[in-house]
Scaffold this motif. Sequence first.
Motif, PDB file in Angstrom:
ATOM      1  N   UNK A  93       5.022  62.010 -51.231  1.00 31.45           N
ATOM      2  CA  UNK A  93       5.779  62.757 -52.430  1.00 31.45           C
ATOM      3  C   UNK A  93       6.472  61.753 -53.456  1.00 31.45           C
ATOM      4  N   UNK A  94       7.151  60.980 -52.581  1.00 30.21           N
ATOM      5  CA  UNK A  94       7.924  59.984 -53.446  1.00 30.21           C
ATOM      6  C   UNK A  94       7.595  58.487 -53.658  1.00 30.21           C
ATOM      7  N   UNK A  95       6.225  58.382 -53.346  1.00 37.05           N
ATOM      8  CA  UNK A  95       5.662  57.187 -53.763  1.00 37.05           C
ATOM      9  C   UNK A  95       4.215  57.342 -54.524  1.00 37.05           C
ATOM     10  N   UNK A  96       4.651  56.467 -55.870  1.00 38.98           N
ATOM     11  CA  UNK A  96       3.360  56.845 -56.740  1.00 38.98           C
ATOM     12  C   UNK A  96       1.856  56.567 -56.305  1.00 38.98           C
ATOM     13  N   UNK A  97       1.055  57.089 -56.497  1.00 35.88           N
ATOM     14  CA  UNK A  97      -0.337  56.763 -56.301  1.00 35.88           C
ATOM     15  C   UNK A  97      -1.406  56.655 -57.359  1.00 35.88           C
ATOM     16  N   UNK A  98      -1.704  55.687 -57.441  1.00 38.67           N
ATOM     17  CA  UNK A  98      -2.143  54.455 -56.334  1.00 38.67           C
ATOM     18  C   UNK A  98      -1.290  53.286 -56.237  1.00 38.67           C
ATOM     19  N   UNK A 158       1.465  52.606 -55.537  1.00 42.14           N
ATOM     20  CA  UNK A 158       2.569  52.472 -54.288  1.00 42.14           C
ATOM     21  C   UNK A 158       4.067  52.174 -54.536  1.00 42.14           C
ATOM     22  N   UNK A 159       4.315  52.265 -56.000  1.00 33.42           N
ATOM     23  CA  UNK A 159       5.839  52.193 -56.340  1.00 33.42           C
ATOM     24  C   UNK A 159       6.551  53.210 -55.770  1.00 33.42           C
ATOM     25  N   UNK A 160       7.853  52.810 -55.215  1.00 36.10           N
ATOM     26  CA  UNK A 160       8.980  53.872 -54.622  1.00 36.10           C
ATOM     27  C   UNK A 160       9.674  54.389 -55.480  1.00 36.10           C
ATOM     28  N   UNK A 161       9.629  55.778 -55.621  1.00 40.66           N
ATOM     29  CA  UNK A 161      10.560  56.551 -56.245  1.00 40.66           C
ATOM     30  C   UNK A 161      11.830  57.232 -55.410  1.00 40.66           C
ATOM     31  N   UNK A 162      12.911  56.497 -55.285  1.00 39.24           N
ATOM     32  CA  UNK A 162      13.882  56.990 -54.607  1.00 39.24           C
ATOM     33  C   UNK A 162      15.360  56.697 -55.310  1.00 39.24           C
ATOM     34  N   UNK A 175      16.746  53.631 -46.056  1.00 42.46           N
ATOM     35  CA  UNK A 175      16.666  54.829 -46.851  1.00 42.46           C
ATOM     36  C   UNK A 175      15.370  55.187 -47.072  1.00 42.46           C
ATOM     37  N   UNK A 176      14.401  54.213 -47.254  1.00 41.98           N
ATOM     38  CA  UNK A 176      12.872  54.374 -47.391  1.00 41.98           C
ATOM     39  C   UNK A 176      12.443  54.708 -46.085  1.00 41.98           C
ATOM     40  N   UNK A 177      12.864  54.327 -45.044  1.00 37.63           N
ATOM     41  CA  UNK A 177      12.219  54.902 -43.711  1.00 37.63           C
ATOM     42  C   UNK A 177      12.559  56.240 -43.458  1.00 37.63           C
ATOM     43  N   UNK A 178      13.862  56.648 -44.034  1.00 39.94           N
ATOM     44  CA  UNK A 178      14.288  57.851 -43.781  1.00 39.94           C
ATOM     45  C   UNK A 178      13.412  58.960 -44.972  1.00 39.94           C
ATOM     46  N   UNK A 179      13.469  58.538 -46.009  1.00 43.04           N
ATOM     47  CA  UNK A 179      12.393  59.088 -46.972  1.00 43.04           C
ATOM     48  C   UNK A 179      10.961  59.562 -46.371  1.00 43.04           C
TER      49      UNK A 179
END
Length: 170
Positions: free
Chosen positions: A83-88, A90-94, A126-130
């Motif tokens: 849900x928090x990674x743009x597809x396709x 792969x940009x991370x949104x946190x 934080x990304x691993x937690x996300x």
Amino acid sequence: MGSTSAAAGLLARQLKQMKNDKDIPGISCGLVDNNVFEWEVMLMINDDCKYYGGGFFRAVLTFPTDYPLLPPKMRFTTPIWHPNIYHPSGDVCISILHPPEDDKYGYETAAERWTPVQSPETILLSVISMLSSPNDESPANVDAAKMWREDPKEFRKRCRKIVRESLGDE
């Protein structure tokens, strides 16, 4: 030019520290084309992670020349459904990767956004937690958020397939 060299020095020290720190399991970092402003990251996700456990996910951290005043950008190069990674892309949104300014939508507080005390290590943790706990209230991938909420069994199935693919099993 002074701030660029200061940022480069800081990033070189942070990379060295992460490479030497044995207390950060599952994270490996190196430079892309010997450029201290671009890091290749490998996240080896712990089996405890409900959706992505056992997966190996590559990403790139791209740091601005005025780091640490502004945050880097992170993009997964291994395909990932979240849900928090743009597809396709792969940009991370946190939140911690959002610039240190007021959120024009009023969703995030300034305390949740980037501050110069953050580091590549805190970002990656934080990304691993996300990955374990998606934020479906502000999704980057609306379809993944909808599947996560409405069809958790299908979401888990899709994630397990992505984990197998990340290992080269498919």
